[in-house]
Design a protein around this motif. Structure first.
Motif, PDB file in Angstrom:
ATOM      1  N   SER A  11      39.847  42.820  31.758  1.00  0.00           N
ATOM      2  CA  SER A  11      39.443  41.785  32.696  1.00  0.00           C
ATOM      3  C   SER A  11      40.117  40.458  32.345  1.00  0.00           C
ATOM      4  CB  SER A  11      37.927  41.619  32.639  1.00  0.00           C
ATOM      5  OG  SER A  11      37.523  40.552  33.448  1.00  0.00           O
ATOM      6  N   VAL A  12      40.671  39.784  33.358  1.00  0.00           N
ATOM      7  CA  VAL A  12      41.230  38.448  33.169  1.00  0.00           C
ATOM      8  C   VAL A  12      40.095  37.430  33.296  1.00  0.00           C
ATOM      9  CG1 VAL A  12      42.869  36.728  34.035  1.00  0.00           C
ATOM     10  CG2 VAL A  12      43.474  39.164  34.050  1.00  0.00           C
ATOM     11  N   PHE A  13      39.298  37.567  34.359  1.00  0.00           N
ATOM     12  CA  PHE A  13      38.059  36.807  34.512  1.00  0.00           C
ATOM     13  C   PHE A  13      37.137  37.559  35.456  1.00  0.00           C
ATOM     14  CE2 PHE A  13      41.102  34.499  37.342  1.00  0.00           C
ATOM     15  CZ  PHE A  13      40.499  34.722  38.567  1.00  0.00           C
ATOM     16  N   ARG A  14      35.850  37.172  35.430  1.00  0.00           N
ATOM     17  CA  ARG A  14      34.830  37.839  36.232  1.00  0.00           C
ATOM     18  C   ARG A  14      34.259  36.893  37.287  1.00  0.00           C
ATOM     19  NH1 ARG A  14      34.557  39.935  31.183  1.00  0.00           N
ATOM     20  NH2 ARG A  14      34.334  42.185  31.008  1.00  0.00           N
ATOM     21  N   HIS A  15      33.750  37.486  38.337  1.00  0.00           N
ATOM     22  CA  HIS A  15      33.080  36.738  39.402  1.00  0.00           C
ATOM     23  C   HIS A  15      31.967  35.883  38.801  1.00  0.00           C
ATOM     24  CE1 HIS A  15      30.020  36.267  42.579  1.00  0.00           C
ATOM     25  NE2 HIS A  15      31.085  36.047  43.327  1.00  0.00           N
ATOM     26  N   SER A  67      35.178  33.113  42.530  1.00  0.00           N
ATOM     27  CA  SER A  67      34.625  33.812  43.694  1.00  0.00           C
ATOM     28  C   SER A  67      35.023  35.286  43.713  1.00  0.00           C
ATOM     29  CB  SER A  67      35.087  33.136  44.983  1.00  0.00           C
ATOM     30  OG  SER A  67      36.496  33.179  45.076  1.00  0.00           O
ATOM     31  N   ALA A  68      35.813  35.703  42.758  1.00  0.00           N
ATOM     32  CA  ALA A  68      36.248  37.094  42.657  1.00  0.00           C
ATOM     33  C   ALA A  68      36.518  37.397  41.186  1.00  0.00           C
ATOM     34  CB  ALA A  68      37.514  37.326  43.475  1.00  0.00           C
ATOM     35  N   ALA A  69      36.764  38.660  40.894  1.00  0.00           N
ATOM     36  CA  ALA A  69      37.157  39.070  39.550  1.00  0.00           C
ATOM     37  C   ALA A  69      38.622  39.457  39.591  1.00  0.00           C
ATOM     38  CB  ALA A  69      36.317  40.250  39.100  1.00  0.00           C
ATOM     39  N   VAL A  70      39.309  39.361  38.454  1.00  0.00           N
ATOM     40  CA  VAL A  70      40.690  39.833  38.358  1.00  0.00           C
ATOM     41  C   VAL A  70      40.788  40.760  37.167  1.00  0.00           C
ATOM     42  CG1 VAL A  70      43.107  39.193  37.988  1.00  0.00           C
ATOM     43  CG2 VAL A  70      41.674  37.796  39.462  1.00  0.00           C
ATOM     44  N   LYS A  71      41.389  41.922  37.420  1.00  0.00           N
ATOM     45  CA  LYS A  71      41.540  42.953  36.400  1.00  0.00           C
ATOM     46  C   LYS A  71      43.008  43.342  36.296  1.00  0.00           C
ATOM     47  CE  LYS A  71      39.484  47.406  35.281  1.00  0.00           C
ATOM     48  NZ  LYS A  71      38.511  48.412  35.742  1.00  0.00           N
ATOM     49  N   CYS A  72      43.478  43.574  35.085  1.00  0.00           N
ATOM     50  CA  CYS A  72      44.842  44.022  34.863  1.00  0.00           C
ATOM     51  C   CYS A  72      44.934  45.507  35.228  1.00  0.00           C
ATOM     52  CB  CYS A  72      45.222  43.809  33.395  1.00  0.00           C
ATOM     53  SG  CYS A  72      46.887  44.363  33.002  1.00  0.00           S
ATOM     54  N   VAL A  73      45.868  45.874  36.125  1.00  0.00           N
ATOM     55  CA  VAL A  73      46.028  47.267  36.527  1.00  0.00           C
ATOM     56  C   VAL A  73      47.321  47.877  35.991  1.00  0.00           C
ATOM     57  CG1 VAL A  73      44.488  47.136  38.510  1.00  0.00           C
ATOM     58  CG2 VAL A  73      46.909  46.605  38.814  1.00  0.00           C
ATOM     59  N   ALA A  74      48.192  47.065  35.407  1.00  0.00           N
ATOM     60  CA  ALA A  74      49.398  47.523  34.711  1.00  0.00           C
ATOM     61  C   ALA A  74      49.677  46.477  33.627  1.00  0.00           C
ATOM     62  CB  ALA A  74      50.586  47.663  35.650  1.00  0.00           C
ATOM     63  N   ALA A  75      49.686  46.893  32.383  1.00  0.00           N
ATOM     64  CA  ALA A  75      49.805  45.974  31.241  1.00  0.00           C
ATOM     65  C   ALA A  75      50.907  44.936  31.446  1.00  0.00           C
ATOM     66  CB  ALA A  75      50.062  46.751  29.968  1.00  0.00           C
ATOM     67  N   GLY A  76      50.636  43.718  30.989  1.00  0.00           N
ATOM     68  CA  GLY A  76      51.606  42.653  31.137  1.00  0.00           C
ATOM     69  C   GLY A  76      51.122  41.358  30.540  1.00  0.00           C
TER      70      GLY A  76
END
Length: 79
Positions: A11-15, A67-76
């Motif tokens: 997770s980059v950040f959560r809602h 207002s949303a969450a961001v998740k890493c879906v391919a390492a970077g």
């Protein structure tokens, strides 16, 4: 500017978290997940960012919680 590395699934950040920074994608892929409510079921992917994309600026500019969450879906990495 600080480079931050993310593994797939991380997770980059959560809602609802406070906004302290925005991000520019250096590598990898990152999915923006909209919060679920009772009617719509689980979180849904709104958009995916890749190299050169940027996200997280709105909560920062408007001094609001995420207002949303961001998740890493391919390492970077992000700046």
């Amino acid at each position: 500017m600080v480079e931050r590395r993310f593994a797939t699934g991380e997770s980059v950040f959560r809602h609802g978290e406070p906004a302290e920074e925005c991000f520019v994608v250096h590598s990898g892929k990152y999915a923006v997940l909209l919060a679920a409510d009772v009617a719509s079921g689980p979180a849904r992917r709104a958009v995916t960012y890749q190299q050169g994309g940027a996200f997280g600026e709105l909560a920062l500019l408007y001094a609001r919680a995420r207002s949303a969450a961001v998740k890493c879906v391919a390492a970077g990495s992000l700046f």
